[in-house]
Scaffold this active site. Structure first.
Site, PDB file in Angstrom:
ATOM      1  N   LYS A   1       0.805  -1.172   0.155  1.00  0.00           N
ATOM      2  CA  LYS A   1      -0.107  -0.022  -0.036  1.00  0.00           C
ATOM      3  C   LYS A   1       0.967   1.333  -0.014  1.00  0.00           C
ATOM      4  O   LYS A   1       2.119   1.160   0.527  1.00  0.00           O
ATOM      5  CB  LYS A   1      -0.831   0.019   1.273  1.00  0.00           C
TER       6      LYS A   1
HETATM    7  N1  GLU Z   1      -7.470   0.295  -3.184  1.00  0.00           N
HETATM    8  C1  GLU Z   1      -8.142  -1.101  -3.342  1.00  0.00           C
HETATM    9  C2  GLU Z   1      -8.103  -1.993  -1.911  1.00  0.00           C
HETATM   10  O1  GLU Z   1      -8.052  -1.543  -1.135  1.00  0.00           O
HETATM   11  C3  GLU Z   1      -7.590  -1.777  -4.534  1.00  0.00           C
HETATM   12  C4  GLU Z   1      -6.253  -2.330  -4.763  1.00  0.00           C
HETATM   13  C5  GLU Z   1      -5.892  -2.695  -5.917  1.00  0.00           C
HETATM   14  O2  GLU Z   1      -6.518  -2.872  -6.891  1.00  0.00           O
HETATM   15  O3  GLU Z   1      -4.625  -3.155  -5.971  1.00  0.00           O
HETATM   16  O4  GLU Z   1      -8.582  -3.141  -2.172  1.00  0.00           O
END
Ligand code: GLU
Length: 425
Positions: free
Chosen positions: A106
């Site tokens: 993240k």
């Molecule tokens: N931000 C989204 C999540 O928390 C998507 C992450 C992604 O598509 O890699 O799952």
């Protein structure tokens, strides 16, 4: 346990689920919980009025045990290292629950993007990419959108990665515009995956969506699209909030109008024709279904008694604290946990990555059908374990994930993973 930071809550849930998963090796558990690598970067930004600012950004690479790091990037004033570590950990668990061959990561920048002009937003995104590009890559770490970031920002990130590295490869980031290699269906994927899980759970309980009253906290990509899908299925959206206020109408809100209003950059606090309440009011409205689709740590031990919904579909990451989980479970609330209910986004991100790697384009129907298969398999695995062990859906989902991550770590010790794999659907 205390409800201190998001990362502590992530660790507490992993510890609780380890017993369910039959994992007793403490050193393995430490390995599963701790991020493999943490990047903190300083990002210079020249504002439109000529002022120079220095912002802080992060990319946490939590686990690569099951594949490349995968997870979004958020722009928010409350972004902290603690938060990004928790969000990265949740991604590792989430990709394992839905069994896509990816790990978890993240990123985030501590900034309020609403005060930035489009030029400043692009410049910030490019400067952040300049700082982290050596750490990411199509087979290493693949960012995506999250809170306050969208397909346009992902296009800038992919473009800047190409400029810096000399390797223009759309597979370095997902959630791009379709024109720049994005997948059809990625925009609605988080909401659609949650909808698939809710439908399966309602069916199992012999209940129907028609006529159900729904409150939605957060009206970004996930919340707004969930409102649309639920309304189409016959549910009534009686409350919806953004970060400034909530709108409440017991006869139902006009979802299309709300979406058009938000797309013009307006805030719910300025809407005059509906009853307006505090931004957290959807949590406590008299509804059947609550959809937290904003930030983490919203439903806590202090306020969980005031939640009246019988169903909670967590489209946000980490909206419910472990102590609140206990209160809701005691009251018999059906909680569909984030790492399952909001996994549709990363599943279609994975589909986008596969399409980009193979220079393919899938039809929207194909994307949606494959998403439904992946979500259904995950739902079945989680509900089966929950029934077997007599535990909550959250603990069962974590336990399914922990078993898969532990197996991958064990296999890597015998024979290192040689190539990036894609799954057969
Ligand atoms: N931000 C989204 C999540 O928390 C998507 C992450 C992604 O598509 O890699 O799952």
């Amino acid at each position: 346990m205390g409800e201190e930071g998001a990362y502590a809550r992530f660790c507490a849930t992993v510890d609780a689920a380890a017993a369910v998963a039959g994992l007793s090796d403490p050193s393995l558990l430490v390995r599963i919980k701790r991020p493999e690598r943490v990047h903190e970067v300083s990002i210079p930004l020249v504002r439109d009025d000529g002022r120079h600012e220095m912002l802080t950004g992060y990319r946490v690479q939590h686990s690569s045990a099951r594949g490349p790091y995968k997870g979004g990037i958020r722009y928010h004033p409350n972004v902290s290292l603690d938060e990004v570590k928790a969000l990265a950990g949740w991604m590792s668990i989430k990709t394992a629950v839905v069994n896509i061959p990816m790990g978890g990561g993240k990123g985030g920048i501590t900034v309020d993007p609403h005060v930035l002009s489009p030029r400043e937003l692009e410049s910030l995104t490019r400067a952040y990419t300049e700082r982290i590009w050596r750490a990411i890559g199509p087979l290493v770490d693949i960012p995506a959108p999250d809170v306050n970031t969208d397909s346009r920002i992902m296009d800038w990130l992919a473009d800047e990665y190409g400029r810096q590295s000399g390797l223009a490869d759309p597979a370095v980031v997902t959630g791009k515009t379709v024109e720049h290699g994005g997948s059809l269906g990625r925009d609605k994927a988080t909401a659609r995956g949650g909808f698939d899980v809710l439908e399966a759970a309602l069916n199992a309980a012999h209940e129907d969506l028609r006529g159900k009253r729904v409150a939605i906290q957060g009206f970004g990509n996930a919340g707004a699209n969930a409102a649309l899908l639920l309304q189409e299925a016959g549910a009534i959206i009686v409350a919806a909030s953004d970060s400034t206020a909530s709108l409440v109408a017991s006869e139902g809100l006009p979802v299309d109008d709300l979406i058009a209003y938000k797309s013009r950059g307006s805030h719910f606090c300025d809407w005059t024709t509906f009853e307006r309440k505090r931004a957290d009011s959807p949590l406590f409205e008299q509804v059947d279904i609550l959809v937290p689709a904003a930030l983490e740590g919203q439903i806590t031990a202090e306020n969980a008694e005031r939640v009246t919904a019988r169903w909670i579909v967590e489209l946000a990451n980490g909206p419910t604290t472990p102590d609140a989980d206990d209160v809701l479970a005691r009251r018999g609330v059906h909680l569909l946990p984030d790492i399952l209910a909001n996994a549709g986004g990363v599943v279609v991100s994975y589909f986008e990555w596969v399409q980009d790697l193979h220079s393919e384009r899938w039809l929207l129907e194909e994307v949606e059908a494959r998403l439904a298969v992946v979500m259904r398999r995950a739902y079945d695995a989680v509900t089966t374990l929950a029934a077997d062990k007599g535990v909550s859906m959250r603990l069962a989902a974590y336990a399914v994930a922990l078993q898969r991550i532990a197996t991958a770590i064990g296999e890597a010790e015998v024979a290192p993973r040689r190539s990036v794999s894609t799954m057969i659907l």
